[in-house]
Write a protein that holds these residues in place. Structure first.
Motif, PDB file in Angstrom:
ATOM      1  N   ASN A 171       0.825  -1.211   0.000  1.00 31.19           N
ATOM      2  CA  ASN A 171       0.000   0.000   0.000  1.00 31.19           C
ATOM      3  C   ASN A 171       0.855   1.256   0.000  1.00 31.19           C
ATOM      4  O   ASN A 171       0.571   2.219  -0.738  1.00 31.19           O
ATOM      5  CB  ASN A 171      -0.926  -0.009   1.213  1.00 31.19           C
ATOM      6  CG  ASN A 171      -1.734   1.266   1.368  1.00 31.19           C
ATOM      7  OD1 ASN A 171      -1.368   2.157   2.136  1.00 31.19           O
ATOM      8  ND2 ASN A 171      -2.822   1.360   0.630  1.00 31.19           N
ATOM      9  N   GLY A 194       0.801   3.092  -3.381  1.00 30.02           N
ATOM     10  CA  GLY A 194      -0.053   4.234  -3.074  1.00 30.02           C
ATOM     11  C   GLY A 194       0.604   5.574  -3.319  1.00 30.02           C
ATOM     12  O   GLY A 194      -0.063   6.621  -3.266  1.00 30.02           O
ATOM     13  N   PRO A 248      -1.202   7.659  -6.650  1.00 26.48           N
ATOM     14  CA  PRO A 248      -2.646   7.518  -6.452  1.00 26.48           C
ATOM     15  C   PRO A 248      -3.467   7.632  -7.733  1.00 26.48           C
ATOM     16  O   PRO A 248      -4.450   6.915  -7.903  1.00 26.48           O
ATOM     17  CB  PRO A 248      -2.983   8.657  -5.476  1.00 26.48           C
ATOM     18  CG  PRO A 248      -1.870   9.647  -5.635  1.00 26.48           C
ATOM     19  CD  PRO A 248      -0.662   8.828  -5.943  1.00 26.48           C
ATOM     20  N   ILE A 263      -2.543   4.355   3.145  1.00 30.11           N
ATOM     21  CA  ILE A 263      -3.057   5.243   2.097  1.00 30.11           C
ATOM     22  C   ILE A 263      -4.415   4.751   1.611  1.00 30.11           C
ATOM     23  O   ILE A 263      -4.581   3.569   1.296  1.00 30.11           O
ATOM     24  CB  ILE A 263      -2.064   5.310   0.918  1.00 30.11           C
ATOM     25  CG1 ILE A 263      -0.725   5.888   1.376  1.00 30.11           C
ATOM     26  CG2 ILE A 263      -2.643   6.142  -0.229  1.00 30.11           C
ATOM     27  CD1 ILE A 263       0.375   5.765   0.338  1.00 30.11           C
ATOM     28  N   ALA A 322      -3.309  -1.094  -3.219  1.00 29.06           N
ATOM     29  CA  ALA A 322      -2.749   0.264  -3.305  1.00 29.06           C
ATOM     30  C   ALA A 322      -3.756   1.321  -2.875  1.00 29.06           C
ATOM     31  O   ALA A 322      -3.386   2.314  -2.236  1.00 29.06           O
ATOM     32  CB  ALA A 322      -2.279   0.550  -4.735  1.00 29.06           C
ATOM     33  N   VAL A 323      -5.043   1.110  -3.198  1.00 30.62           N
ATOM     34  CA  VAL A 323      -6.053   2.106  -2.834  1.00 30.62           C
ATOM     35  C   VAL A 323      -6.618   1.859  -1.432  1.00 30.62           C
ATOM     36  O   VAL A 323      -7.523   2.561  -0.987  1.00 30.62           O
ATOM     37  CB  VAL A 323      -7.202   2.135  -3.870  1.00 30.62           C
ATOM     38  CG1 VAL A 323      -6.682   2.488  -5.246  1.00 30.62           C
ATOM     39  CG2 VAL A 323      -7.961   0.802  -3.909  1.00 30.62           C
TER      40      VAL A 323
END
Length: 275
Positions: free
Chosen positions: A54, A58, A61, A127, A186-187
């Motif tokens: 992340n 991240g 974005p 994140i 990642a989100v």
């Protein structure tokens, strides 16, 4: 093109289910052995990996937010709707596969009841891109199941005959699929194991869709002329839906999907009038 797809689908054998089922069984044994079927155990065993992925992914974005949209069936299918004209057998398998994937996703989420990252971790510690997701529907990742269901079907549909090209083709789809899957981490929407399980379930769903469409003629009406207006109306509805999405979030994937829908709309109308 449709003949190539049919020929490729006819070559698929049921033994292709063995490897993903073995992976799932191995994962279940691993979770049992590490006492990770509990909420605390499941989170603890992968928390460090979640934070690492992340934090790293991240940092981008906009890219992650664009990429994760492919997990939305309405988005990724916008790029494939044109295949209804040129390779309807693909869409017969897609429809069956997506029904299977939806059933498996709902069933597994209801059984597992694992919390989303934002539900159990401090939201300030990682994140979050876009909307913060809460609740106990983390395992498996629905977006990942959708992506791998669709990619599995498309991968086998146009699989090259040459062995080297075949390996490159499969590798390309795996990279693309897991890149989208990891965008869910990642989100801040899922844990790593959520997307791993989702990818396996998606692969099984995609294969199931191929076998169902090969044996049963449930969706063979999609290439019949009198049903073309249904797709035209569906495309128009998707165009409206995407326009609303663009109004709320002006990201490039939505624009590209809308362009793809416009092209498909033109081809459907052209083919319908010509026929």
């Amino acid at each position: 093109m449709n003949e190539i797809v049919i020929a490729n689908f006819n070559k698929i054998r049921s033994r292709l289910f063995l490897f993903p089922l073995f992976l799932l069984a191995t994962l279940v044994v691993f979770l049992l052995a590490t006492n990770s079927f509990s909420v605390s155990g499941y989170v603890a065993i992968q928390k460090d990996w979640f934070y690492a992925i992340n934090h790293y992914l991240g940092q981008y974005p906009v890219f992650a937010f664009n990429l994760t949209q492919f997990g939305d069936a309405s988005i990724i299918l916008s790029f494939l709707i044109i295949l209804v004209i040129y390779a309807p057998k693909v869409w017969e398998s897609l429809l069956s596969g997506l029904v299977i994937s939806a059933l498996l996703c709902k069933t597994l989420k209801d059984i597992c009841l694992m919390p989303r990252p934002a539900q159990i971790l401090d939201e300030q510690s990682f994140i979050i891109v876009g909307r913060s997701l809460h609740g106990f529907s983390s395992l498996p990742s629905g977006h990942t199941i959708t992506v791998f269901t669709i990619l599995t079907i498309v991968m086998f549909a146009f699989l090259p005959q040459n062995s080297i090209k075949k390996l490159g083709w499969v590798f390309l789809f795996l990279v693309f699929g897991y890149t989208i899957a990891l965008s869910r981490v990642a989100v801040g929407a899922h844990f790593p194991l959520d997307v791993l399980v989702g990818s396996i379930v998606g692969y099984i769903s995609g294969l199931s869709g191929i076998f169902i469409s090969r044996k049963y003629k449930i969706w063979n009406w999609i290439c019949v002329k009198k049903f073309t207006p249904i797709f035209i109306i569906a495309i128009l509805a998707c165009c409206i839906s995407l326009s609303i999405k663009i109004y709320n979030d002006r990201i490039i994937v939505f624009y590209l999907a809308l362009i793809s829908l416009f092209v498909a709309l033109y081809k459907f109308i052209y083919v319908y009038i010509k026929k």
